[in-house]
Enzyme design. Structure first.
Site, PDB file in Angstrom:
ATOM      1  N   SER A  38      13.547  -9.571  -1.049  1.00  0.00           N
ATOM      2  CA  SER A  38      14.194  -8.830  -2.138  1.00  0.00           C
ATOM      3  C   SER A  38      14.630  -7.448  -1.689  1.00  0.00           C
ATOM      4  CB  SER A  38      13.240  -8.689  -3.328  1.00  0.00           C
ATOM      5  OG  SER A  38      13.242  -9.840  -4.128  1.00  0.00           O
ATOM      6  N   ASP A  62       0.833  -1.196   0.000  1.00  0.00           N
ATOM      7  CA  ASP A  62       0.000   0.000   0.000  1.00  0.00           C
ATOM      8  C   ASP A  62       0.874   1.255   0.000  1.00  0.00           C
ATOM      9  OD1 ASP A  62      -2.326   1.240  -0.063  1.00  0.00           O
ATOM     10  OD2 ASP A  62      -2.988   0.727   1.938  1.00  0.00           O
ATOM     11  N   ASP A 118      22.957  -6.718 -20.586  1.00  0.00           N
ATOM     12  CA  ASP A 118      21.663  -7.403 -20.593  1.00  0.00           C
ATOM     13  C   ASP A 118      21.900  -8.800 -21.156  1.00  0.00           C
ATOM     14  OD1 ASP A 118      19.139  -8.396 -20.951  1.00  0.00           O
ATOM     15  OD2 ASP A 118      18.381  -6.702 -22.112  1.00  0.00           O
ATOM     16  N   ILE A 163      15.460   9.860  -2.026  1.00  0.00           N
ATOM     17  CA  ILE A 163      15.806   9.043  -0.859  1.00  0.00           C
ATOM     18  C   ILE A 163      17.313   9.018  -0.629  1.00  0.00           C
ATOM     19  CG2 ILE A 163      13.788   7.572  -1.188  1.00  0.00           C
ATOM     20  CD1 ILE A 163      15.730   5.441  -2.321  1.00  0.00           C
ATOM     21  N   TYR A 216      22.965 -21.912  -0.944  1.00  0.00           N
ATOM     22  CA  TYR A 216      24.268 -22.454  -1.336  1.00  0.00           C
ATOM     23  C   TYR A 216      25.330 -22.153  -0.282  1.00  0.00           C
ATOM     24  CZ  TYR A 216      22.971 -23.608  -6.153  1.00  0.00           C
ATOM     25  OH  TYR A 216      22.418 -24.169  -7.278  1.00  0.00           O
ATOM     26  N   ALA A 269      20.373 -18.574  -2.202  1.00  0.00           N
ATOM     27  CA  ALA A 269      20.570 -18.254  -0.782  1.00  0.00           C
ATOM     28  C   ALA A 269      21.074 -19.441   0.028  1.00  0.00           C
ATOM     29  CB  ALA A 269      19.268 -17.727  -0.186  1.00  0.00           C
ATOM     30  N   VAL A 328      21.653   7.860  -4.791  1.00  0.00           N
ATOM     31  CA  VAL A 328      22.499   9.032  -4.557  1.00  0.00           C
ATOM     32  C   VAL A 328      21.980   9.784  -3.335  1.00  0.00           C
ATOM     33  CG1 VAL A 328      23.377  11.190  -5.518  1.00  0.00           C
ATOM     34  CG2 VAL A 328      22.997   9.204  -7.014  1.00  0.00           C
ATOM     35  N   ASP A 346      17.848   9.734  -8.978  1.00  0.00           N
ATOM     36  CA  ASP A 346      18.458   9.291  -7.727  1.00  0.00           C
ATOM     37  C   ASP A 346      19.385   8.085  -7.925  1.00  0.00           C
ATOM     38  OD1 ASP A 346      18.482  10.463  -5.281  1.00  0.00           O
ATOM     39  OD2 ASP A 346      16.699   9.476  -4.490  1.00  0.00           O
ATOM     40  N   HIS A 381      11.432  -4.081 -10.454  1.00  0.00           N
ATOM     41  CA  HIS A 381      11.992  -4.761  -9.287  1.00  0.00           C
ATOM     42  C   HIS A 381      13.461  -4.376  -9.100  1.00  0.00           C
ATOM     43  CE1 HIS A 381      13.907  -8.168  -7.123  1.00  0.00           C
ATOM     44  NE2 HIS A 381      12.748  -8.259  -6.487  1.00  0.00           N
ATOM     45  N   ALA A 441      27.026 -18.492   0.190  1.00  0.00           N
ATOM     46  CA  ALA A 441      26.120 -17.355  -0.021  1.00  0.00           C
ATOM     47  C   ALA A 441      25.748 -16.744   1.326  1.00  0.00           C
ATOM     48  CB  ALA A 441      24.879 -17.797  -0.776  1.00  0.00           C
ATOM     49  N   ASP A 457      19.715  -8.512 -11.591  1.00  0.00           N
ATOM     50  CA  ASP A 457      18.274  -8.422 -11.389  1.00  0.00           C
ATOM     51  C   ASP A 457      17.556  -8.238 -12.732  1.00  0.00           C
ATOM     52  OD1 ASP A 457      15.650  -7.623 -10.093  1.00  0.00           O
ATOM     53  OD2 ASP A 457      16.928  -7.693  -8.323  1.00  0.00           O
TER      54      ASP A 457
END
Length: 951
Positions: free
Chosen positions: A401, A148, A223, A265, A351, A349, A258, A192, A247, A354, A183
């Site tokens: 995440s 929200d 990419d 932020i 492994y 995660a 920054v 920013d 994401h 990690a 990602d």
């Protein structure tokens, strides 16, 4: 070999999920996708293949068609290296050594065409002698949940929660530290973010690979996927084309927005550089297709922190190889623990090496969606987190995440203050300085020690004084016998420990558990001085598995590290499964497993939980199942059925127990019934396996089933057999034959220098049966992929169907072998025995078949020169137990039972016996729960053993 269990934790593993005994050599098992995965969870017609040698020229795997059974099964269309290490990315011999050690130069992407399921294609390719492993190219998913917009009034309260403002007074920024965002891509123009985007000045946009790294114009990142996963085309633009893909934008802002620019932020790292690596497609907002390729790219291009806010249950060897490599290069792989609400492992995660991050709310309580577990390193805020979104916007998201890049940002700040540290060491500083969120924290009671060391505290991390950090790298388990860690066993644990940070003196290591089924015998070791980055072996720590421990009990152990002369104190956890309901038999040249459900070689379906049949580093059995049938509608069994499923008709009554003081090298027993069948026959089965140590009996194991009719009516036309799926070397190049004189079926391969294996029916009182099978033949019962009840009874009741199977180069072969029909009266039983045999050639297994037959003809009653009495079995016992007696000469023999006060409560035997070996039953009905003693007397000699009776 086979008795020492080694579980390797490569480099640093924060906490290990579970340990089970493992025995070498490792069998080549048929591949199965992780539970719950579908075709949407891997790229179509694409495999990841790691070769054993650097030179692909040494492989027989090549572009073109691969045939089996005379038809084209798989056509390989391309074989391309995943990583091309060129130019500036290979600057030192140490870097080349890291690549060689991890084997990344031996990993290729293989494209193929085939109508076979991907599991069959993996099976086909992994038969190649030049291949180390084959697995699908898994698709992973991001871990955020939309929230929200007005969730919180204070849009970045998480910064206060992790004490970032206090940390900035000590280390204001993470200048020059590079954080890789592996990602969905990012917004490269966001006001920013733009100032913190990492720019590869060695390769400006001019259509030329200026730095020779294999990536043209990777000036602002890379990419790996492009517009769509259906046609992957890499390019140099990791910018996202749509808001639905933001994401990675949100993650980027949390890692390094920054700061102090009077806009938007702030981030913990303030001005760490963001290396944007897009591993998702433009047309899919959640899927991560090339995550591990992105991780390697990040490490090779200078990133010290690699953020992975994605994952999934597909955790193959490829991902572990990647993590091993980048950690060896000094990187920290920060990975989201997942949003599954469970402790099921999510990769990367879970492994080894990690740095897994869980999600806590603003009051440090585990977020309801967050995954957890003993592999988690740390927790961080991840609920209602405000950060950058696409198109110069901002918004809220929740999930692990979001927690992960907050930790990545903090790690960058620690590295900026301590630039000589590795990424792994920076992670350790974060872990050991985290705030406790377990003591008196309502809401975390069920997750103690499963949210890592606590909640991130950046101020403590950048203020940290010198401290060691001890973590285990490897655990070795030795129970001195079969590796089942059985009830009553004394088990030794050995640990390979590494000090990740600063030196310490007088280090003490202790092992403990709160589980009442374990008694710690030796739980404390003084290691003494422990230098920085030193590795030491410590042990043994001895524990006793209590006699009444339930089967397959997971024991949570705690390792505590402390220096009594300083304030250093740390802990980590691991689980060890004890009193397994199967036991590995490794006393002679044939390694195999006895189960609690009648299976041979494995306790579970699909070649799980057991050794199969191993001989001279060859794994030869994929499935060994028991089938007992009385009609086309009633076959109690645990063989394969339809659609990759198995029938599981047998219910464990008594789990596997090794007979103590047995007259042989190994004797194990179990008991089960067929009550789990949808149409039970009414059977109780006592299962026994016996192995001998010395030649000529060291290449077979005797398998016996005593089948009792528990109904009130006679059972007619009872057939008892084993279903065996042999895979000797290349499974599609196998042959079957049957020797009617010896009642011996045997399998062998057309490939040279491969061994033979077989099953012999030792019982001679009923007609034998043998039915060869191969799903590759159109008239075969298995041709349609199903094995119905009717078909199972048909294979059991058709006598000797044929005496051989396989032409040309061979087939993928199976068979049913056994005997029948039996008639079993109510309350009565019949015995059928087999010998599982291995050998170098046909003459070798024929020799062992003769030895096995001779052994069983004497009813396994080999009289020794010494009076002996075995431990009763089962023990503890209810109503009935048995004991073996070795009577070396003719003479009067008595067997009596006494209570713990020495009062005789039962006469079992009192008669003249002839020389021989006897199995004597002890009726325990009427005896109360407690400890008893039984005594056998023969010619003035006495043997006494304790037994436990339960009502």
């Amino acid at each position: 070999m086979g008795k020492i269990v080694s579980v390797l934790v490569v480099l640093v593993m924060v906490i290990l999920p579970s340990f089970k005994p493992i025995f070498e050599p490792k069998p080549l098992k048929k591949y199965h996708l992780p539970a719950g995965l579908t075709s949407a969870d891997y790229l179509p017609s694409t495999l990841i293949v790691k070769f054993k040698n650097v030179s692909l020229g040494k492989s027989t795997l090549s572009v073109g068609s691969r045939q089996f059974n005379g038809t084209t099964a798989v056509t390989i269309t391309s074989i391309n290296p995943i990583y091309q290490f060129k130019g500036a990315t290979l600057q030192t011999l140490a870097e080349q050594k890291s690549i060689d050690n991890a084997g990344l130069n031996r990993i290729y992407q293989v494209k193929y065409n085939s109508s076979l399921p991907i599991e069959k294609v993996v099976d086909e390719l992994q038969k190649d002698a030049s291949v180390e492993y084959v697995e699908p190219s898994f698709v992973y998913y991001t871990f955020d949940t939309p929230n929200d917009p007005d969730f919180l009034d204070g849009k970045q309260s998480y910064l206060d929660q992790v004490k970032a403002p206090e940390a900035w007074t000590i280390q204001p920024n993470a200048n020059k530290v590079v954080i890789a965002i592996v990602d969905s891509g990012s917004d490269l123009q966001h006001a920013d973010l733009a100032g913190n985007i990492y720019l590869n000045s060695s390769d400006p946009v001019n259509g030329i690979d200026d730095d020779g790294d294999g990536y043209i114009d990777n000036y602002m990142g890379w990419d790996f996927v492009g517009a769509t996963a259906s046609k992957i085309v890499a390019d140099n633009n990791p910018d996202i084309p749509a808001d639905s893909l933001d994401h990675g934008v949100h993650v980027s802002g949390l890692a390094s927005a920054v700061s102090n620019n009077g806009l938007g932020i702030a981030s913990i790292a303030e001005n760490a550089k963001l290396m944007i690596i897009k591993v998702g497609a433009d047309d899919n907002s959640r899927a991560i297709y090339k995550g591990y390729e992105g991780i390697i790219y990040a490490a090779n291009h200078g990133a010290k922190i690699i953020n992975c806010s994605w994952g999934g249950p597909g955790g193959g060897a490829y991902g572990q190889d990647v993590v091993n490599y980048v950690v060896s290069k000094g990187c920290l792989v920060v990975a989201a623990a997942g949003n599954s609400k469970t402790n099921e492992p999510i990769y990367p995660a879970a492994y080894s090496g990690a740095f897994a991050v869980a999600n806590v709310t603003s009051d440090d309580v585990k977020a309801s969606s967050s995954s957890f577990g003993y592999h988690v390193a740390i927790a961080a805020p991840g609920t209602g987190i405000y950060s950058t979104t696409n198109g110069n916007n901002y918004g809220y998201k929740s999930g692990t995440s979001m927690a992960a890049p907050i930790v990545s940002s903090a790690a960058a700040l620690v590295l900026a203050k301590n630039p000589l540290l590795t990424g792994l060491q920076a992670g350790e500083i974060l872990r050991i300085t985290a705030d406790d969120i377990y003591i008196n924290k309502v809401g975390n009671e069920l997750y103690t020690n499963q949210l890592g060391s606590g909640r991130l505290n950046v101020f403590k991390a950048v203020s940290a004084s010198s401290s060691p950090s001890i973590r285990y790298q490897k655990i070795t388990i030795d129970d001195g016998s079969s590796g089942a860690l059985s009830a009553g066993d004394t088990v030794s644990y050995y640990f390979e420990l590494k000090n990740i940070l600063l030196a310490t003196n007088n280090l003490e290591v202790s092992l403990s558990t709160d589980n009442p089924n374990i008694k710690i015998v030796t739980g404390l070791k003084n290691v003494g001085a422990f230098n920085a980055l030193e590795t030491k072996s410590v042990g043994p720590f001895k524990v006793v598995v209590n006699a009444n421990t339930p089967e397959n009990t997971n024991i949570l152990f705690k390792l505590n590290y402390s220096n009594p002369l300083s304030n250093y104190n740390a802990k980590e956890f691991f689980t060890s499964t004890v009193n397994l309901d199967y036991q590995n038999i490794t006393v002679n040249q044939l390694y195999t497993t006895i189960s609690s459900n009648g299976r041979i070689g494995y306790s579970g379906a699909n070649a799980h939980d057991g050794l199969g049949v191993l001989y001279k580093d060859f794994s030869m059995l994929y499935e060994g199942a028991l089938m007992i049938g009385v009609s086309p509608t009633q076959v109690s069994n645990n063989a394969r059925s339809a659609n990759g499923e198995t029938d599981e008709d047998f219910f464990k009554v008594k789990g596997v127990a090794r007979v103590q003081d047995a007259m042989v090298a190994y004797e194990g027993i179990s008991t089960f019934n067929d009550s789990k069948s949808v149409s039970p026959i009414g059977l109780l089965v006592n299962h026994k396996q016996i192995a001998y140590k010395n030649a000529p009996d060291d290449k077979f194991v005797v398998v016996e089933y005593e089948v009792t009719n528990t109904t009130n009516l006679p059972l007619n036309n009872v057939y008892i057999g084993l279903f065996a799926d042999w895979d000797i070397d290349e499974s599609s190049k196998n042959f079957l034959a049957y020797d009617e004189e010896k009642r011996l079926s045997y399998a062998y391969a057309s490939t040279p220098l491969t061994p033979y294996a077989g099953i012999q029916v030792l019982s001679t009182n009923v007609k034998p049966l043998f039915y060869p099978l191969s799903y590759q033949l159109g008239s075969d019962p298995l041709y349609d992929g199903n094995f119905s009840t009717t078909e199972k009874y048909h294979t059991l009741s058709s006598g000797i169907k044929a005496t051989n199977l396989g032409t040309g180069d061979g087939l993928d072969i199976m068979c049913v072998i056994g005997a029948g029909p039996y008639i079993i009266a109510p309350g009565k039983s019949v015995k059928i025995a087999f010998a599982v045999i291995v050998g170098d050639d046909l003459a070798d297994i024929q020799k062992s078949a003769m030895a096995a037959s001779e052994k069983y003809t004497k009813s396994l009653k080999v009289v020794e020169s010494e009076f002996k009495m075995s431990q009763n079995y089962p023990n503890p016992a209810k109503k009935l137990s048995s004991v073996d007696l070795n009577i070396p000469d003719n003479g009067f023999t008595s067997l009596e039972v006494f209570d713990y006060l020495g009062r005789k409560v039962k006469d079992v035997l009192a008669k003249d016996l002839k020389q021989g070996v006897y199995t004597t039953s002890i009726d325990l009905s009427g005896l109360k729960t407690g400890v008893y003693f039984y005594r056998c007397t023969f010619k003035g000699q006495q043997k006494v053993h304790k037994m436990i009776v339960v009502e």
